[in-house]
Design an enzyme around this catalytic site. Structure first.
Site, mmCIF file in Angstrom:
data_model
loop_
_atom_site.group_PDB
_atom_site.id
_atom_site.type_symbol
_atom_site.label_atom_id
_atom_site.label_comp_id
_atom_site.label_asym_id
_atom_site.label_seq_id
_atom_site.Cartn_x
_atom_site.Cartn_y
_atom_site.Cartn_z
ATOM 1 C CB ALA A 15 -0.959 0.417 1.376
ATOM 2 C CE1 TYR A 157 4.964 -8.571 -12.430
ATOM 3 C CE2 TYR A 157 4.377 -8.613 -13.782
ATOM 4 C CZ TYR A 157 3.937 -8.590 -12.856
ATOM 5 O OH TYR A 157 2.936 -7.820 -12.303
ATOM 6 C CB ALA A 159 5.481 -18.552 -13.911
ATOM 7 C CB THR A 160 3.748 -14.876 -10.292
ATOM 8 O OG1 THR A 160 4.239 -13.930 -10.075
ATOM 9 C CG2 THR A 160 5.015 -15.524 -9.225
ATOM 10 C CB ILE A 190 -0.556 0.882 -14.016
ATOM 11 C CG1 ILE A 190 -1.246 -0.336 -13.900
ATOM 12 C CG2 ILE A 190 -1.024 2.084 -12.845
ATOM 13 C CD1 ILE A 190 -2.692 0.660 -15.083
HETATM 14 P P1 NAP Z 1 5.266 -0.639 -6.899
HETATM 15 O O1 NAP Z 1 5.145 1.309 -6.747
HETATM 16 O O2 NAP Z 1 6.526 -0.882 -6.816
HETATM 17 O O3 NAP Z 1 5.111 -1.024 -5.417
HETATM 18 C C1 NAP Z 1 5.114 -2.265 -4.474
HETATM 19 C C2 NAP Z 1 4.535 -1.763 -3.945
HETATM 20 O O4 NAP Z 1 4.572 -3.710 -2.605
HETATM 21 C C3 NAP Z 1 4.940 -1.308 -2.729
HETATM 22 O O5 NAP Z 1 4.031 -0.892 -1.079
HETATM 23 C C4 NAP Z 1 5.604 -2.136 -1.571
HETATM 24 O O6 NAP Z 1 6.508 -1.846 -0.072
HETATM 25 C C5 NAP Z 1 5.632 -3.563 -1.231
HETATM 26 N N1 NAP Z 1 6.079 -4.636 -1.195
HETATM 27 C C6 NAP Z 1 6.977 -5.072 -2.062
HETATM 28 N N2 NAP Z 1 7.105 -6.199 -1.684
HETATM 29 C C7 NAP Z 1 6.766 -6.662 -0.651
HETATM 30 C C8 NAP Z 1 6.798 -7.972 0.242
HETATM 31 N N3 NAP Z 1 7.602 -8.573 0.008
HETATM 32 N N4 NAP Z 1 5.929 -7.481 1.471
HETATM 33 C C9 NAP Z 1 5.036 -6.234 1.404
HETATM 34 N N5 NAP Z 1 4.839 -5.805 0.956
HETATM 35 C C10 NAP Z 1 5.410 -5.293 -0.440
HETATM 36 O O7 NAP Z 1 4.596 -1.655 -7.265
HETATM 37 P P2 NAP Z 1 3.254 -1.117 -8.365
HETATM 38 O O8 NAP Z 1 3.136 -1.190 -9.521
HETATM 39 O O9 NAP Z 1 2.258 -0.122 -7.664
HETATM 40 O O10 NAP Z 1 2.576 -2.279 -8.634
HETATM 41 C C11 NAP Z 1 1.562 -3.337 -7.126
HETATM 42 C C12 NAP Z 1 1.133 -4.671 -8.409
HETATM 43 O O11 NAP Z 1 0.614 -4.347 -8.905
HETATM 44 C C13 NAP Z 1 2.319 -5.810 -8.139
HETATM 45 O O12 NAP Z 1 1.596 -6.663 -7.846
HETATM 46 C C14 NAP Z 1 2.024 -5.578 -9.894
HETATM 47 O O13 NAP Z 1 2.259 -6.754 -10.239
HETATM 48 C C15 NAP Z 1 1.000 -5.304 -9.970
HETATM 49 N N6 NAP Z 1 0.762 -4.712 -11.281
HETATM 50 C C16 NAP Z 1 1.496 -3.535 -12.006
HETATM 51 C C17 NAP Z 1 1.822 -2.877 -13.072
HETATM 52 C C18 NAP Z 1 1.734 -1.894 -13.303
HETATM 53 O O14 NAP Z 1 1.933 -1.416 -14.478
HETATM 54 N N7 NAP Z 1 2.361 -0.719 -12.504
HETATM 55 C C19 NAP Z 1 1.423 -3.389 -14.297
HETATM 56 C C20 NAP Z 1 0.694 -4.928 -13.802
HETATM 57 C C21 NAP Z 1 0.777 -5.429 -12.565
HETATM 58 P P3 NAP Z 1 8.047 -2.288 0.615
HETATM 59 O O15 NAP Z 1 8.745 -2.365 -0.213
HETATM 60 O O16 NAP Z 1 8.183 -1.072 1.638
HETATM 61 O O17 NAP Z 1 7.249 -3.118 0.709
#
Ligand code: NAP
Length: 257
Positions: A15, A157, A159-160, A190
């Site tokens: 978050a 990635y 695969a997950t 995004i």
């Molecule tokens: P982001 O900006 O890198 O933020 C990731 C968040 O996850 C951070 O709050 C991070 O905080 C937390 N996090 C990472 N590893 C963690 C762990 N082991 N335990 C608890 N928290 C953890 O990522 P995002 O782009 O917003 O992506 C969020 C989700 O959307 C992901 O599941 C990603 O696969 C999915 N997604 C994103 C996109 C895109 O284009 N952005 C596209 C498709 C899917 P801390 O580092 O403090 O833990």
């Protein structure tokens, strides 16, 4: 008109940044009570202070989603503060890019542990509190990558993200008798901190491959999470919602747009 989700208890993992942060802001605006989970204590608390200033009730809890013990403590904290959980956004995820030849066994496991096993552990930890609520909305943040499309460098990635959908469909059936729905949002590209870290060149290339010619915002995803959390979405379960500006649609972009 949707029934307001005011006072519903929402837990969001990942978050502190990006999509999870956008979800926290949208749910706070809707009057929900929040528990925000990520690893960085300072970032979680900074967001909570920001949300509180606009009148929201929110707590941050520092936990790594790879740890069932840390998640059990987070769930105990949620129970102590709120008694139950109505909506769970399983969003924490990482996407380090590496080609097949270079991914080590440890790196494969690490991505799997955060994204897929972490999703399972999060759902398992909060399930008793979701069952208590007699409402129950689980929203997984998957991705178009792996679930619909492929991208060089993201075998682990992808695969997950496909794996999350397998879990979702089985969980949706198991939890249906409890009136708990389980759905997945599949974002395209995004703009988030994680994507910005991949560089402007990557962002520009992606924008060119999206029919609407721009990346999405975190609120494009958060708005969908809000809808799937509503009372009115209670008959939708085990489903995927692609939010990608049309990226998975075209057979060819060159010369057609
Ligand atoms: P982001 O900006 O890198 O933020 C990731 C968040 O996850 C951070 O709050 C991070 O905080 C937390 N996090 C990472 N590893 C963690 C762990 N082991 N335990 C608890 N928290 C953890 O990522 P995002 O782009 O917003 O992506 C969020 C989700 O959307 C992901 O599941 C990603 O696969 C999915 N997604 C994103 C996109 C895109 O284009 N952005 C596209 C498709 C899917 P801390 O580092 O403090 O833990």
């Amino acid at each position: 008109m949707f029934t307001p989700i005011r006072n519903k208890v929402v837990v969001i993992t990942g978050a502190s940044k990006g999509i999870g942060r956008g979800m926290a802001q949208r749910f706070a605006e809707a009057g929900a009570r929040l528990l925000l989970i990520n690893r960085s204590e300072s970032e979680g608390h900074a967001l909570v202070e920001e949300l509180k200033q606009s009148g929201a009730e929110a707590y941050a809890y520092s936990a790594d989603v790879r740890s069932d013990q840390a998640l059990a403590q987070a769930a105990a904290f949620a129970e102590q503060q709120y008694g139950q959980v109505d909506i769970l956004c399983v969003n924490a995820g990482i996407y380090p890019a590496k080609r097949l030849e270079e991914i080590t066994s440890e790196e494969w496991d690490y991505v799997n542990e955060v994204n897929l096993k972490g999703s399972f552990l999060t759902l398992q930890a909060f399930l008793p509190l979701l069952k208590k609520a007699e409402y129950g909305r689980v929203i997984l943040t998957s991705s178009i990558t792996g679930a619909v499309t492929g991208f060089p460098g993201w075998s682990h990635y992808g695969a997950t993200k496909a794996g999350q959908l397998g879990m979702m469909r089985c969980a949706a059936l198991e939890l249906a008798p409890h009136q708990i729905t389980v759905n997945a949002i599949l974002p395209g590209n995004i703009i988030t901190e994680g994507v910005i870290a991949m560089g402007q060149d990557h962002i520009d290339k992606m924008a060119q491959s999206i029919p609407v010619k721009k990346l999405g915002t975190v609120f494009d995803i958060a708005n969908a999470a809000l809808f799937l959390s509503s009372k009115e979405a209670g008959f939708i379960t085990g489903q995927t919602l692609v939010i990608d500006g049309g990226q998975v649609l075209p057979e060819c972009l060159e010369g057609i747009l």
